[in-house]
Design a protein around this motif. Structure first.
Motif, short mmCIF file in Angstrom:
data_model
loop_
_atom_site.label_atom_id
_atom_site.label_comp_id
_atom_site.label_asym_id
_atom_site.label_seq_id
_atom_site.Cartn_x
_atom_site.Cartn_y
_atom_site.Cartn_z
N GLY A 1 -35.93 39.67 -39.21
CA GLY A 1 -36.19 41.09 -39.44
C GLY A 1 -36.50 41.81 -38.15
N ARG A 2 -35.63 42.74 -37.82
CA ARG A 2 -35.83 43.51 -36.59
C ARG A 2 -37.07 44.39 -36.66
N ARG B 1 -39.80 43.87 -38.36
CA ARG B 1 -40.98 43.00 -38.21
C ARG B 1 -41.15 42.60 -36.75
N GLY B 2 -40.05 42.22 -36.11
CA GLY B 2 -40.10 41.85 -34.70
C GLY B 2 -40.56 42.99 -33.82
N LEU B 3 -40.10 44.19 -34.12
CA LEU B 3 -40.51 45.36 -33.35
C LEU B 3 -42.00 45.63 -33.54
N ARG B 4 -42.47 45.53 -34.79
CA ARG B 4 -43.91 45.71 -35.05
C ARG B 4 -44.72 44.67 -34.27
N GLN B 5 -44.25 43.43 -34.29
CA GLN B 5 -44.96 42.38 -33.56
C GLN B 5 -44.99 42.70 -32.07
N PHE B 6 -43.84 43.11 -31.53
CA PHE B 6 -43.79 43.40 -30.10
C PHE B 6 -44.72 44.55 -29.74
#
Length: 143
Positions: free
Chosen positions: A77-78, A80-85
């Motif tokens: 999930g992009r 989700r990955g963006l939120r994590q980053f």
């Protein structure tokens, strides 16, 4: 990343060694960029600009190494990955302040000489220790 390859989350000494190796790598990127920035520009705010450039340069590879090789976070999930980053980056601000305080203090103590790099290394080490614990709980879901 090779399709089908998994790097199971390390534990114990393996985790410590892997995290330390990644921290050394990211720190090396950070410090090399600082040295280059200081060589290219020595005007007003040179130290702060060099520190900022080094910090940004080390952030992306460290996030990717931590995500996949420390926390074994492979949930797709992009968004989700963006939120994590973004959260990873925000938490980096606090730990970067630790690093900067050490580097600036040693820069001041060493009268602008190479002693600042010792302060940078100490500050980065302490900052990464704090960062691991924050990331484990807040960014990668307590894994």
């Amino acid at each position: 990343m090779v399709r089908g390859f998994t790097a199971a989350r390390p534990r114990g000494a393996s985790l410590v060694l892997r995290y330390a190796a990644f921290a050394v790598f990211a720190s090396g990127v950070n410090l090399l960029v600082q040295v280059a920035a200081m060589a290219l520009y020595q005007g007003p705010y040179a130290l702060l600009l060099a520190m900022a450039a080094g910090t940004v340069a080390g952030l992306v590879p460290k996030f990717l190494l931590d995500k996949y090789w420390i926390f074994d976070d492979r949930v797709p999930g992009r968004a989700r990955g963006l939120r994590q980053f973004i959260l990873y980056g925000l938490l980096s601000v606090a730990t970067t302040l630790i690093f900067w305080v050490f580097e600036i203090a040693f820069h001041w103590l060493g009268d602008g000489g190479p002693l600042r790099y010792l302060g940078a290394a100490l500050g980065l080490g302490l900052g990464y220790w704090v960062k691991y614990h924050l990331d484990r709980r807040l960014v990668f879901g307590g894994r």
